[in-house]
Write an enzyme that holds these catalytic residues in place. Structure first.
Site, short mmCIF file in Angstrom:
data_model
loop_
_atom_site.label_atom_id
_atom_site.label_comp_id
_atom_site.label_asym_id
_atom_site.label_seq_id
_atom_site.Cartn_x
_atom_site.Cartn_y
_atom_site.Cartn_z
N SER A 64 0.88 -1.16 0.00
CA SER A 64 0.00 0.00 0.00
C SER A 64 0.93 1.22 0.00
O SER A 64 1.77 1.36 0.89
CB SER A 64 -0.89 -0.02 1.25
OG SER A 64 -1.88 0.98 1.13
N GLU A 65 0.78 2.07 -1.01
CA GLU A 65 1.83 3.07 -1.25
C GLU A 65 1.91 4.17 -0.18
O GLU A 65 2.84 4.96 -0.17
CB GLU A 65 1.72 3.67 -2.65
CG GLU A 65 0.47 4.52 -2.91
CD GLU A 65 -0.64 3.71 -3.55
OE1 GLU A 65 -0.70 2.48 -3.36
OE2 GLU A 65 -1.48 4.34 -4.25
N ASN A 66 0.93 4.20 0.73
CA ASN A 66 1.06 5.14 1.85
C ASN A 66 2.03 4.62 2.92
O ASN A 66 2.24 5.30 3.92
CB ASN A 66 -0.31 5.45 2.47
CG ASN A 66 -1.08 4.21 2.86
OD1 ASN A 66 -1.07 3.21 2.16
ND2 ASN A 66 -1.73 4.27 3.99
N SER B 280 8.55 4.33 0.43
CA SER B 280 7.54 3.59 -0.30
C SER B 280 7.67 3.80 -1.81
O SER B 280 7.65 2.85 -2.59
CB SER B 280 6.15 4.02 0.17
OG SER B 280 5.15 3.29 -0.49
#
Lengths: 207, 234
Positions: A45-47, A87
């Site tokens: 999850s790119e967060n 990330s």
């Protein structure tokens, strides 16, 4: 019969191999997680998370634990957290094997448009431009045509691009196509859909 | 080295001026510096430029500063959850610079590391690349993006020790470390200040060198999209 949302997601899940680190977009791509079966897939999850788990049970939501769609989620025993720069470092650095994401338009040269419609409300590209420029393989999952019945697989995109020449494979409700030299190549059709049906619904060059 | 302040207003005293550039941590409403944003609203500082991934919602996060017309310009990757933002943007009251999310994070990190520019493939062939330097490396085209150097960083962490060493919690880390790094002065709000020496030095996420002022407070921590599964699904 064309594939429904869940059948498209199930077909997309076949693209994933054991051991892959994968980023799933919002919408149908999110459903892909339901169909990976026994394969050992780690979702990014790119967060700032690797090893994304399912939604929490009611009453166990944690405001400090959300996915990139801002939904409450859970962690797994393999989970790792990191900041946004790290990330996108792993995304830009090609460490994520694949991204599965939705699209408004795909062109026969692999151009992708999925972030803005001029004159309409512009929300922003979020992490989509970084993902399509950085990950190993970009797989688009979308309906073959828009709500007016027009093909979303085009000779050239009409909308502002998210990435140029970035798409590898397209999974639609009618079948699966690859971006190859000279245009799109039909890989398979949905059960009950003929190649002629798919050709008739496609504006892009088929080779 | 006294970094601890009694409250957000005291911690921001002397740091705010009209027209300043602020980098803020947070993703959506997760890990946002809500107490410091409230204090900036109360201070009434105007014509602010914010580098922040999102713009909050109408009544929480940066949204509260939009209601009071304190923001002149936003540098963000996604602003879709804020109706007042859209109204001000479409009427020309608010300037908006879209950055791809990873580019925004790296711009902050780079600024904090003294790197004024870097090359990335992200956005090549899109409107993001318009007017930017293009350069080929090993047969691939990249565009140059600039580091962000902000006047002030406002971030939220979980715990700090008295020297400003920080630990974040789960995905509330997000943009907070890079945002903290890129400001001339960094003010941090935490849920708990613990005595120096009580944090494991191997588990510090952001060393106190980046942190100038600290406050402890109570956070609302609003959830933007509450998604759950039923127990019988398990």
């Amino acid at each position: 019969m064309p594939w429904d949302r869940n059948q498209m997601a199930a077909r997309a899940a076949q693209e994933l191999d054991d051991g892959m680190y994968v980023n799933l977009g919002i919408g149908i791509p999110t459903l892909v997680a339901n169909y990976v079966g026994d394969k050992d897939i780690t979702l990014q999850s790119e967060n700032g998370m690797l090893g994304m788990g399912p939604f929490p049970f009611e009453g166990e939501e944690d405001p400090d634990l959300i996915n990139a769609g801002k939904q409450t989620i859970t962690e797994l025993n393999r989970t790792a957290y990191f900041d946004s720069a790290t990330s996108f470092g792993m995304i830009r650095g090609g460490k994520i094997a694949a991204a599965i994401l939705g699209a408004m338009e795909v062109a026969e040269n692999g151009d992708l448009a999925n972030w803005m419609i001029p004159g309409k409300l512009v929300k922003g590209m979020g992490g989509a431009m970084d993902l399509v420029a950085g990950v190993g393989r970009v797989i688009v999952v979308m309906d073959h045509t828009n709500k007016h019945g027009d093909s979303k697989l085009l000779k050239e995109c009409t909308l502002p691009l998210t990435g140029k020449g970035v798409v590898d494979r397209i999974i639609t409700n009618l079948g699966v196509l690859d971006v190859v030299a000279g245009g799109l190549r039909i890989v398979e059709t949905a059960e009950g859909v003929t190649e002629d049906d798919l050709r008739a619904a496609t504006d892009a060059t088929l080779v | 080295m006294k970094k601890i302040y009694p409250n957000a207003a005291a911690a921001l005293d002397g740091l705010l001026h009209d027209g300043m550039f602020i980098a803020a941590g947070g993703f959506g409403l997760c890990g946002i510096p809500e107490l410091l944003l409230d204090a900036i609203k109360d201070a009434g500082t105007k014509d602010l430029t914010f580098a922040s991934n999102n713009a909050g919602v109408d009544d929480f996060g940066i949204g509260i500063l939009l209601q009071t017309r304190q923001v002149k310009r936003m540098i963000s990757s996604y602003v879709g959850e804020n109706a007042e933002f859209m109204r001000q943007y479409l009427s020309g009251e608010l300037e908006l610079e879209f950055n791809p999310q990873g580019t925004l994070a790296e711009r902050m990190r780079a600024g904090g590391c003294g790197i004024p520019g870097f090359y990335t493939k992200t956005g090549v062939g899109t409107v993001i690349a318009d007017g930017k330097e293009h350069k080929d490396f090993n047969g691939e085209t990249y565009i140059m993006e600039e580091g962000i150097f902000a006047d002030l960083s406002i971030v939220k962490a979980w715990k700090a020790d008295e020297t400003g060493n920080l630990i974040f919690r789960k995905t509330a880390r997000n943009f907070n470390p890079p945002a903290a790094m890129c400001g001339k002065t960094c003010v941090v709000e935490v849920e708990e200040i613990v005595p120096t020496g009580s944090l494991d030095p191997d588990k510090i996420h952001l060393p106190g060198i980046y942190v100038h002022r600290i406050i402890q407070g109570t956070h609302e921590k609003r959830i933007e999209q509450r998604t759950t599964r039923k127990r019988e699904d398990a």
